[in-house]
Design an enzyme around this catalytic site. Structure first.
Site, PDB file in Angstrom:
ATOM      1  N   GLU A  43     116.706  -0.776  29.845  1.00  0.00           N
ATOM      2  CA  GLU A  43     117.851  -1.664  29.899  1.00  0.00           C
ATOM      3  C   GLU A  43     117.341  -3.051  30.225  1.00  0.00           C
ATOM      4  O   GLU A  43     117.651  -4.071  29.802  1.00  0.00           O
ATOM      5  CB  GLU A  43     119.333  -1.301  30.622  1.00  0.00           C
ATOM      6  CG  GLU A  43     119.954  -0.150  30.032  1.00  0.00           C
ATOM      7  CD  GLU A  43     120.938   0.606  31.113  1.00  0.00           C
ATOM      8  OE1 GLU A  43     122.134   0.832  30.643  1.00  0.00           O
ATOM      9  OE2 GLU A  43     120.643   0.513  32.105  1.00  0.00           O
ATOM     10  N   ASP A  45     114.144  -3.729  30.003  1.00  0.00           N
ATOM     11  CA  ASP A  45     113.232  -4.420  28.800  1.00  0.00           C
ATOM     12  C   ASP A  45     114.035  -5.110  27.885  1.00  0.00           C
ATOM     13  O   ASP A  45     113.689  -6.032  27.350  1.00  0.00           O
ATOM     14  CB  ASP A  45     112.505  -3.096  28.462  1.00  0.00           C
ATOM     15  CG  ASP A  45     111.250  -2.536  29.225  1.00  0.00           C
ATOM     16  OD1 ASP A  45     111.281  -3.380  30.272  1.00  0.00           O
ATOM     17  OD2 ASP A  45     110.820  -1.584  29.173  1.00  0.00           O
ATOM     18  N   LEU A  91      99.321 -18.763  65.440  1.00  0.00           N
ATOM     19  CA  LEU A  91      99.935 -18.293  66.894  1.00  0.00           C
ATOM     20  C   LEU A  91      99.290 -18.008  67.945  1.00  0.00           C
ATOM     21  O   LEU A  91      97.916 -17.600  67.715  1.00  0.00           O
ATOM     22  CB  LEU A  91     100.599 -17.161  66.441  1.00  0.00           C
ATOM     23  CG  LEU A  91     101.874 -17.139  65.588  1.00  0.00           C
ATOM     24  CD1 LEU A  91     102.644 -15.681  65.299  1.00  0.00           C
ATOM     25  CD2 LEU A  91     103.026 -18.302  65.991  1.00  0.00           C
ATOM     26  N   GLU A 121     109.018  -9.334  64.867  1.00  0.00           N
ATOM     27  CA  GLU A 121     108.674  -8.900  63.808  1.00  0.00           C
ATOM     28  C   GLU A 121     107.496  -8.484  63.469  1.00  0.00           C
ATOM     29  O   GLU A 121     106.520  -8.889  64.361  1.00  0.00           O
ATOM     30  CB  GLU A 121     108.881 -10.391  62.808  1.00  0.00           C
ATOM     31  CG  GLU A 121     110.302 -10.796  62.655  1.00  0.00           C
ATOM     32  CD  GLU A 121     109.996 -12.337  62.341  1.00  0.00           C
ATOM     33  OE1 GLU A 121     109.413 -12.637  61.245  1.00  0.00           O
ATOM     34  OE2 GLU A 121     110.559 -13.284  63.151  1.00  0.00           O
ATOM     35  N   LYS A 123     103.507  -8.184  62.558  1.00  0.00           N
ATOM     36  CA  LYS A 123     102.504  -8.968  62.129  1.00  0.00           C
ATOM     37  C   LYS A 123     101.785  -8.497  61.086  1.00  0.00           C
ATOM     38  O   LYS A 123     101.088  -7.746  61.248  1.00  0.00           O
ATOM     39  CB  LYS A 123     101.601  -9.398  63.327  1.00  0.00           C
ATOM     40  CG  LYS A 123     100.931 -10.532  62.971  1.00  0.00           C
ATOM     41  CD  LYS A 123     100.032 -11.004  64.273  1.00  0.00           C
ATOM     42  CE  LYS A 123      99.030 -12.302  63.865  1.00  0.00           C
ATOM     43  NZ  LYS A 123      98.000 -11.690  62.843  1.00  0.00           N
ATOM     44  N   ASP A 125      98.904  -8.180  58.464  1.00  0.00           N
ATOM     45  CA  ASP A 125      97.828  -8.247  58.243  1.00  0.00           C
ATOM     46  C   ASP A 125      97.225  -8.804  56.983  1.00  0.00           C
ATOM     47  O   ASP A 125      96.840  -8.248  56.346  1.00  0.00           O
ATOM     48  CB  ASP A 125      96.838  -7.116  58.669  1.00  0.00           C
ATOM     49  CG  ASP A 125      95.381  -7.719  59.043  1.00  0.00           C
ATOM     50  OD1 ASP A 125      95.110  -8.836  59.133  1.00  0.00           O
ATOM     51  OD2 ASP A 125      94.297  -7.006  58.950  1.00  0.00           O
ATOM     52  N   ARG A 144      96.970 -21.681  53.621  1.00  0.00           N
ATOM     53  CA  ARG A 144      97.252 -22.214  54.747  1.00  0.00           C
ATOM     54  C   ARG A 144      96.148 -23.142  55.000  1.00  0.00           C
ATOM     55  O   ARG A 144      96.427 -24.289  55.539  1.00  0.00           O
ATOM     56  CB  ARG A 144      97.197 -21.088  56.030  1.00  0.00           C
ATOM     57  CG  ARG A 144      97.331 -21.703  57.269  1.00  0.00           C
ATOM     58  CD  ARG A 144      97.365 -20.676  58.373  1.00  0.00           C
ATOM     59  NE  ARG A 144      97.082 -21.411  59.509  1.00  0.00           N
ATOM     60  CZ  ARG A 144      96.135 -21.761  60.034  1.00  0.00           C
ATOM     61  NH1 ARG A 144      95.041 -21.946  59.570  1.00  0.00           N
ATOM     62  NH2 ARG A 144      96.335 -22.326  61.470  1.00  0.00           N
ATOM     63  N   TYR A 233     108.807 -15.210  56.548  1.00  0.00           N
ATOM     64  CA  TYR A 233     109.234 -15.057  57.855  1.00  0.00           C
ATOM     65  C   TYR A 233     109.622 -16.434  58.453  1.00  0.00           C
ATOM     66  O   TYR A 233     110.144 -16.404  59.687  1.00  0.00           O
ATOM     67  CB  TYR A 233     107.967 -14.487  58.564  1.00  0.00           C
ATOM     68  CG  TYR A 233     106.856 -15.151  58.746  1.00  0.00           C
ATOM     69  CD1 TYR A 233     105.651 -14.660  57.715  1.00  0.00           C
ATOM     70  CD2 TYR A 233     106.515 -16.415  59.377  1.00  0.00           C
ATOM     71  CE1 TYR A 233     104.511 -15.460  57.604  1.00  0.00           C
ATOM     72  CE2 TYR A 233     105.461 -16.960  59.254  1.00  0.00           C
ATOM     73  CZ  TYR A 233     104.478 -16.665  58.682  1.00  0.00           C
ATOM     74  OH  TYR A 233     103.429 -17.502  58.351  1.00  0.00           O
ATOM     75  N   LYS A 320      98.581  -8.502  69.889  1.00  0.00           N
ATOM     76  CA  LYS A 320      97.822  -7.643  68.908  1.00  0.00           C
ATOM     77  C   LYS A 320      97.722  -6.194  69.537  1.00  0.00           C
ATOM     78  O   LYS A 320      97.271  -5.870  70.424  1.00  0.00           O
ATOM     79  CB  LYS A 320      96.406  -8.292  68.841  1.00  0.00           C
ATOM     80  CG  LYS A 320      96.480  -9.885  68.307  1.00  0.00           C
ATOM     81  CD  LYS A 320      96.417 -10.048  66.615  1.00  0.00           C
ATOM     82  CE  LYS A 320      94.806 -10.006  66.457  1.00  0.00           C
ATOM     83  NZ  LYS A 320      94.550 -10.218  65.059  1.00  0.00           N
ATOM     84  N   CYS A 414      71.016  14.543  40.036  1.00  0.00           N
ATOM     85  CA  CYS A 414      72.178  14.760  40.544  1.00  0.00           C
ATOM     86  C   CYS A 414      72.020  16.132  41.293  1.00  0.00           C
ATOM     87  O   CYS A 414      71.610  17.117  41.158  1.00  0.00           O
ATOM     88  CB  CYS A 414      73.302  15.158  39.425  1.00  0.00           C
ATOM     89  SG  CYS A 414      74.816  16.121  39.858  1.00  0.00           S
ATOM     90  N   CYS A 417      73.919  19.073  39.580  1.00  0.00           N
ATOM     91  CA  CYS A 417      73.361  19.518  38.339  1.00  0.00           C
ATOM     92  C   CYS A 417      72.083  19.552  37.845  1.00  0.00           C
ATOM     93  O   CYS A 417      71.511  20.071  36.848  1.00  0.00           O
ATOM     94  CB  CYS A 417      74.275  19.318  37.028  1.00  0.00           C
ATOM     95  SG  CYS A 417      74.013  17.705  36.553  1.00  0.00           S
ATOM     96  N   CYS A 432      75.553  10.489  37.792  1.00  0.00           N
ATOM     97  CA  CYS A 432      75.106  11.632  37.060  1.00  0.00           C
ATOM     98  C   CYS A 432      75.081  11.295  35.356  1.00  0.00           C
ATOM     99  O   CYS A 432      76.436  11.111  35.157  1.00  0.00           O
ATOM    100  CB  CYS A 432      75.613  12.968  37.621  1.00  0.00           C
ATOM    101  SG  CYS A 432      75.182  14.289  36.528  1.00  0.00           S
ATOM    102  N   CYS A 437      78.542  17.937  33.606  1.00  0.00           N
ATOM    103  CA  CYS A 437      78.219  18.232  34.983  1.00  0.00           C
ATOM    104  C   CYS A 437      79.372  18.976  35.766  1.00  0.00           C
ATOM    105  O   CYS A 437      80.529  18.474  35.539  1.00  0.00           O
ATOM    106  CB  CYS A 437      77.895  17.078  35.707  1.00  0.00           C
ATOM    107  SG  CYS A 437      77.659  17.379  37.449  1.00  0.00           S
TER     108      CYS A 437
HETATM  109 ZN   LIG Z   1      75.386  16.272  37.885  1.00  0.00          ZN
END
Ligand SMILES: [Zn+2]
Length: 679
Positions: A43, A45, A91, A121, A123, A125, A144, A233, A320, A414, A417, A432, A437
């Site tokens: 719907e 779409d 901060l 709140e 923080k 990363d 920033r 925020y 932290k 490898c 094999c 490989c 394999c």
């Molecule tokens: Zn292999």
């Protein structure tokens, strides 16, 4: 393209476009921010397609902030420098409880208040950015930078679906600037890294690097492919209303349509510390990385009184969390062969406990990484585990070397094999070259059975080992041919567990197209892209017929994905595999499609005039749901719909005993999306 009865009059078009944009914005918010959609993807779409059709018809009505304009086609030459409305300070930070108590003491003294109300709140990363709106419309988004000036990354930020291009009319906010943190969800990060590894590219070290690398990418189309998200925020500048508290501001931002993270009120610093300790456990379950908790004074008048130093505001602090790091020793380095043949060196560690789990292995990614770290067998290393991210070796503690540590060389063969393991142009990975394999076959089939793919419980690596080594399974399709007697031939596979596994395999046939596409392991097609392809094509046949040009028109599909998908389905072996899977009864349509095509194979005949539809519209409705319409009654006819003044067809239908529906029943049928029981 569907027939929308596009208005010819520009004023009517404008009205409908406004309506559609508002509706799309609303449903975007429900879907992306609240994760609580009110309508089906199908719907949604339809709304989007109608808007696109209207804008094509009336290009003069396209605005930069129309939902159709999220992904720009122009590459960015260079990012312009722009000034923030208010300086973006960093901060002040604290790593200890005492640091927080000192912070609180300074504030209480300055405000002559015995207890302060704080808002805490998580923080995130991620990457700090500022968004500037004028007249409720996004005008600019910037990094920033140095705090006063940042880089204009509007084109990239617009691809993030949780950033409103136009905010809700329900808020008083009109011309203002907000602050937020861009991040990459952990699952999306892992998916991105897996696909980068498949491509022989360097994986990102952590979600933060992935987010910051993405946001400054020069191609918005590529940015759109990587699922970034944002939490807003703060309101940093506002021409209109002043708010009394930070809490009030957050509520208003939410009302405006921004994605605002969880926040909590805490009376006094002891309550703050208590909540910080709770969050330390809670954070492990989040799908984004947080590295601490931000503590802000709630009362905004106090912000003015407290003011700022040149570096940071005095009314806020970031606590932290200590990083989850420990040292341990590398006892060995093993080679894993993946489903694309990639050889990955894995450090075997003397087990340690980190972030609540036992860690005994850490990926070393590739030989360049081993060189960069200069890691040797026997080395003492610093290991970090952040949230759900796989453990990483941060550095080697070289002072602790005894002299008997062994250098590691990537094998040129490898280990499984014995075929050559080559490093191709520009790739960091050694692969490989033998597609047959056994290690690769096992990995591919295991991927097919994964929980997020075909979800075949019980298809573990040990069992696969035996199935592949005994030549019972060479490819996915072989799984569907297995019999209980085959499985019982395998050591220690009892009747009960054999039957359970076969039930699981049988059940997987119904998982639908999105999981099939992910399970196939097409390069660059992770879960997210598999879903997007499914939403756009609905059946594997349609996807197999498509072109790179058509694929590239889809939001979030860039040239690399388009090329990879088309060449995968061009390959004769892959086409054969799809045929075999189909023959075994594996469903290759979206679930939505299966539901939507409830009239598949049903023949309709209309007679007489309908009130609510023209004949064409009614036929279009039937076709949309997979039904067929013919002009005369025959043996094939299943349903006849009678309108006013029906013709002789009705008589014939009665003779033939064909189901007759009046207009009301026909409308009901379309609404229920279910055949009436008497049919
Ligand atoms: Zn292999």
């Amino acid at each position: 393209m569907e027939n929308y009865n596009l208005p010819e009059d520009i004023e009517k078009a404008r009205e409908r476009i406004d309506e559609l944009r508002q509706s799309i914005r609303h449903h975007n918010y429900k879907y992306y921010v609240e994760d609580n959609p009110e309508i089906t993807d199908y719907e949604y779409d339809k709304l989007f397609e109608e808007l696109k059709a209207l804008e094509e018809e009336f290009p003069e009505l396209i605005t930069e902030n129309s939902p159709t304009q999220r992904i720009g086609s122009e590459k960015i030459e260079a990012f312009e420098t722009v000034e923030h409305k208010a300086k973006m300070l960093s901060l002040d930070k604290s790593h200890s409880e005492q640091g927080l108590r000192d912070f609180d003491k300074r504030i209480r003294k300055r405000l002559h208040n015995s207890q302060i109300e704080y808002i805490i709140e998580p923080k995130i990363d991620g990457l700090g950015i500022a968004l500037y709106y004028e007249d409720k419309t996004l005008l600019r988004g910037a990094t920033r930078g140095n705090g006063a000036k940042g880089e204009d990354i509007t084109a990239n930020l617009k691809t993030i679906m949780t950033i409103p291009l136009k905010i809700s009319t329900e808020t008083s906010l009109t011309t203002f600037e907000v602050r937020g943190e861009i991040y990459m969800p952990v699952d999306a990060f892992q998916e991105l890294n897996n696909s980068r590894i498949d491509k022989g590219m360097e994986p990102f070290a952590n979600p933060r690097n992935a987010a910051s690398g993405t946001v400054r990418h020069k191609d918005p189309k590529e940015v759109a492919e990587r699922p970034l998200d944002i939490f807003i925020y703060a309101l940093s500048y506002n021409e209109e209303q002043k708010f009394k508290t930070h809490l009030e501001t957050l509520k208003e931002l939410k009302k405006a349509g921004f994605k605002v993270n969880e926040y909590e009120k805490a009376e006094g610093i002891s309550a703050v510390i208590h909540k910080i300790n709770q969050w330390e456990h809670k954070k492990e379950r989040l799908n984004y990385e947080i590295d601490g908790i931000v503590i802000k004074v709630n009362d905004l008048t106090s912000h003015d009184i407290l003011g700022s130093t040149t570096h940071h505001p005095r009314w806020a602090i970031a606590y932290k969390y200590p990083p989850n790091r420990k040292t341990t020793r590398i006892s060995d380095i093993e080679i894993m062969v993946g489903r694309t043949g990639k050889l990955t060196p894995v450090a075997i560690l003397e087990p340690i406990h980190l972030a609540g789990t036992k860690v005994s292995r850490a990926s070393l990614h590739n030989e360049d990484e081993i060189k960069k770290l200069d890691v040797r067998i026997g080395d003492e290393v610093l290991v970090e585990k952040a949230g759900k991210i796989i453990p990483q070796i941060i550095k080697v503690i070289k002072e602790k070397r005894q002299g008997d540590e062994k250098k590691f060389e990537m094998p040129h063969k490898c280990p499984v094999c014995g075929s050559a393991a080559k490093r191709f142009n520009g790739e960091v990975a050694r692969k490989c070259i033998n597609a047959q394999c056994p290690a690769q076959i096992k990995q591919r089939i295991q991927h097919w059975g994964e929980r997020n793919a075909m979800n075949i419980d019980g298809l573990g690596p040990k069992l696969l080992e035996k199935l592949v080594d005994n030549n019972m399974v060479r490819h996915f399709a072989d799984l569907y041919k297995l019999k209980t007697s085959d499985l019982q031939k395998i050591e220690r596979m009892g009747e009960k567990s054999s039957e359970n596994l076969l039930k699981e395999i049988e059940k997987s046939k119904q998982e639908g197209l999105a999981r099939v596409l992910y399970g196939l392991g097409i390069p660059y097609v992770g879960e997210h892209i598999a879903r997007i392809l499914t939403e756009n094509f609905h059946t594997i046949d349609k996807l197999m017929e498509t072109s790179e040009i058509r694929l590239k028109q889809i939001n979030e599909i860039g040239p690399e994905i388009a090329q990879s998908v088309v060449s995968f389905f061009k390959e004769e072996k892959n086409r054969e595999l799809i045929e075999q899977l189909k023959k075994e009864g594996v469903k290759m349509e979206s679930k939505e499609y299966q539901r939507e095509q409830f009239l598949e194979g049903i023949y309709f005949v209309f007679t007489g005039a309908l009130d609510k539809y023209t004949r064409n519209e009614a036929s279009e409705e039937v076709r949309k749901f997979g039904g067929r319409v013919s002009s005369s009654v025959s043996k094939k006819t299943d349903i006849i719909v009678r309108g006013k003044n029906p013709g002789s067809k009705l008589e014939k239908a009665k003779e033939e005993g064909i189901t007759i529906l009046n207009e009301e029943q026909f409308i009901q049928l379309l609404e229920d999306k279910k055949m009436p029981s008497q049919v």
